[in-house]
Design a protein around this motif. Structure first.
Motif, PDB file in Angstrom:
ATOM      1  N   ALA A  83     -54.771-145.061  19.696  1.00  0.00           N
ATOM      2  CA  ALA A  83     -54.415-144.380  21.388  1.00  0.00           C
ATOM      3  C   ALA A  83     -53.274-143.491  20.443  1.00  0.00           C
ATOM      4  O   ALA A  83     -52.878-142.219  21.445  1.00  0.00           O
ATOM      5  CB  ALA A  83     -53.900-144.843  21.994  1.00  0.00           C
ATOM      6  N   ALA A  84     -52.303-144.193  20.046  1.00  0.00           N
ATOM      7  CA  ALA A  84     -50.979-142.769  19.995  1.00  0.00           C
ATOM      8  C   ALA A  84     -52.106-141.429  19.325  1.00  0.00           C
ATOM      9  O   ALA A  84     -51.564-140.979  18.942  1.00  0.00           O
ATOM     10  CB  ALA A  84     -49.875-143.097  18.738  1.00  0.00           C
ATOM     11  N   MET A  85     -53.133-142.245  18.282  1.00  0.00           N
ATOM     12  CA  MET A  85     -53.395-140.942  17.292  1.00  0.00           C
ATOM     13  C   MET A  85     -54.586-139.519  18.554  1.00  0.00           C
ATOM     14  O   MET A  85     -54.568-138.299  18.342  1.00  0.00           O
ATOM     15  CB  MET A  85     -54.199-141.048  16.141  1.00  0.00           C
ATOM     16  N   ASP A  86     -55.057-140.549  19.090  1.00  0.00           N
ATOM     17  CA  ASP A  86     -55.550-139.245  19.960  1.00  0.00           C
ATOM     18  C   ASP A  86     -54.604-138.959  20.597  1.00  0.00           C
ATOM     19  O   ASP A  86     -55.527-137.446  21.438  1.00  0.00           O
ATOM     20  CB  ASP A  86     -56.349-140.766  21.243  1.00  0.00           C
ATOM     21  N   LEU A  87     -53.754-138.952  21.295  1.00  0.00           N
ATOM     22  CA  LEU A  87     -52.601-138.074  21.880  1.00  0.00           C
ATOM     23  C   LEU A  87     -51.755-137.321  21.004  1.00  0.00           C
ATOM     24  O   LEU A  87     -50.642-136.487  20.892  1.00  0.00           O
ATOM     25  CB  LEU A  87     -51.502-139.279  22.635  1.00  0.00           C
ATOM     26  N   GLY A  88     -52.248-137.151  20.034  1.00  0.00           N
ATOM     27  CA  GLY A  88     -51.405-135.629  19.396  1.00  0.00           C
ATOM     28  C   GLY A  88     -51.173-136.558  17.848  1.00  0.00           C
ATOM     29  O   GLY A  88     -50.808-135.456  16.995  1.00  0.00           O
ATOM     30  N   ALA A  89     -50.802-137.816  17.494  1.00  0.00           N
ATOM     31  CA  ALA A  89     -50.019-137.980  16.057  1.00  0.00           C
ATOM     32  C   ALA A  89     -50.652-137.992  15.183  1.00  0.00           C
ATOM     33  O   ALA A  89     -52.374-138.692  15.271  1.00  0.00           O
ATOM     34  CB  ALA A  89     -49.734-139.705  16.401  1.00  0.00           C
ATOM     35  N   ILE A 131     -49.568-140.885   9.915  1.00  0.00           N
ATOM     36  CA  ILE A 131     -47.353-141.387   9.519  1.00  0.00           C
ATOM     37  C   ILE A 131     -47.113-141.379  10.949  1.00  0.00           C
ATOM     38  O   ILE A 131     -45.803-142.138  10.810  1.00  0.00           O
ATOM     39  CB  ILE A 131     -47.429-140.745   8.653  1.00  0.00           C
ATOM     40  N   GLN A 132     -47.209-140.613  11.379  1.00  0.00           N
ATOM     41  CA  GLN A 132     -46.242-140.961  12.949  1.00  0.00           C
ATOM     42  C   GLN A 132     -46.843-141.660  13.523  1.00  0.00           C
ATOM     43  O   GLN A 132     -45.984-142.779  14.507  1.00  0.00           O
ATOM     44  CB  GLN A 132     -46.404-139.445  13.987  1.00  0.00           C
ATOM     45  N   ALA A 133     -48.038-142.096  13.714  1.00  0.00           N
ATOM     46  CA  ALA A 133     -48.846-143.521  14.744  1.00  0.00           C
ATOM     47  C   ALA A 133     -47.982-144.271  13.904  1.00  0.00           C
ATOM     48  O   ALA A 133     -47.105-145.219  14.997  1.00  0.00           O
ATOM     49  CB  ALA A 133     -49.821-143.592  14.870  1.00  0.00           C
ATOM     50  N   PHE A 134     -47.935-144.292  12.804  1.00  0.00           N
ATOM     51  CA  PHE A 134     -47.057-146.034  11.907  1.00  0.00           C
ATOM     52  C   PHE A 134     -46.140-145.777  12.872  1.00  0.00           C
ATOM     53  O   PHE A 134     -44.993-147.402  12.979  1.00  0.00           O
ATOM     54  CB  PHE A 134     -47.609-145.960  10.661  1.00  0.00           C
ATOM     55  N   TRP A 135     -44.969-144.953  12.181  1.00  0.00           N
ATOM     56  CA  TRP A 135     -43.373-144.942  12.588  1.00  0.00           C
ATOM     57  C   TRP A 135     -42.917-145.379  13.999  1.00  0.00           C
ATOM     58  O   TRP A 135     -42.163-145.941  13.950  1.00  0.00           O
ATOM     59  CB  TRP A 135     -43.240-143.568  11.614  1.00  0.00           C
ATOM     60  N   TYR A 136     -43.720-144.091  14.889  1.00  0.00           N
ATOM     61  CA  TYR A 136     -42.860-144.426  15.972  1.00  0.00           C
ATOM     62  C   TYR A 136     -44.057-145.438  17.061  1.00  0.00           C
ATOM     63  O   TYR A 136     -43.698-145.650  18.103  1.00  0.00           O
ATOM     64  CB  TYR A 136     -43.468-143.420  16.720  1.00  0.00           C
TER      65      TYR A 136
END
Length: 269
Positions: A165-171, A174-179
């Motif tokens: 879901a985070a990657m679908d929103l543009g992350a 690395i950002q999806a893992f960290w945040y």
């Protein structure tokens, strides 16, 4: 009295006897660490003499520092390797995955004497002298599986949907893992690190095979007891008991939290 009630009383009595058998020796050690006599009989009074003697023993304090240093270093490495390994086993698909998961746990479940001899043979074959580095290798070998399987259980409950879901929103990954992913497994990582440190702190068999003149605290205590039971052993055992209980309480605080709940603070402005 009904049979069900009698059965309940019997189970409570049985549980009490089991816990009494397990924890009474620990209570004895704690009590005798404050005894003014050098034997476990004839307690009369209260003293902190053995704790004062403990603080005066430079070699013992040095060994205590060695144990803390090895535990901190081993846990730091184990958290990185164990967390990475948990994601690899949880998310990757490959032949023999179930067998691989079992093999990863072997260094932790195998008898310590077998692991100690095996690691000693390896370091001798490679020409590595016995040193703090070899002790660290031994501790990493059984702390990595501890962290890995604790984190794996949390990842399995969490699932990959949040990261997707985070990657679908543009992350990016690395950002999806960290945040997203890391905050949601944070409590599992902390709990696993505390458990790994507790296991590392108490380890003696593997350390005994891999240490040279650089001793950890359990190995040093074992050497002390070979020449007689000093009351200082009661004192240091009481200190270790209190530290272990504190770590276990902290671990229980973190390992029981849900993976699916993560509170996000609203941004200002």
């Amino acid at each position: 009295m009904s049979s069900l009630r009698r059965r309940g009383i019997g189970l409570r009595a049985y549980g009490f006897l089991v816990y009494f058998f397990l924890y009474f020796p620990l209570l004895i050690v704690l009590v005798f660490s404050f005894s003014p006599t050098k034997t476990i009989v004839g307690i009369s009074g209260f003293t902190l003499k053995w704790y004062e003697e403990l603080l005066k023993d430079g070699n013992l304090l040095t060994a205590f520092g060695h144990t803390l240093a090895i535990g901190a270093a081993a846990v730091s490495i184990a958290v990185v390797l164990g967390t990475a390994g948990a994601f690899f086993v949880s998310r990757a698909s490959f032949p023999g995955k179930a067998v691989f998961r079992t093999l990863v746990l072997l260094p932790y479940i195998l008898p310590g004497i077998l692991m100690g001899i095996s690691l000693l043979v390896v370091v001798k074959a490679l020409g590595i002298p016995l040193s703090p580095f070899t002790v660290l290798l031994g501790h990493v070998s059984f702390t990595v599986p501890v962290v890995m399987f604790q984190v794996m259980s949390r990842i399995a409950r969490m699932g990959p949907n949040y990261q997707w879901a985070a990657m679908d929103l543009g992350a990016n990954p690395i950002q999806a893992f960290w945040y997203v992913t890391l905050p949601m497994i944070r409590t599992a990582v902390i709990g696993a690190a505390l458990l790994a440190f507790t296991v590392s702190f108490d380890e003696i068999v593997i350390s005994y095979f891999l240490t040279g003149t650089w001793m950890t605290l359990p190995v040093y205590i074992y050497g002390m007891m070979r020449y007689g039971l000093s009351p200082k052993v009661y004192a240091i055992s009481a200190v270790i008991l209190v530290m272990s209980l504190a770590l276990i309480m902290l671990m229980s605080r973190y390992t029981g939290r849900s993976a699916e709940v993560h509170r996000v603070r609203p941004s200002k402005g």
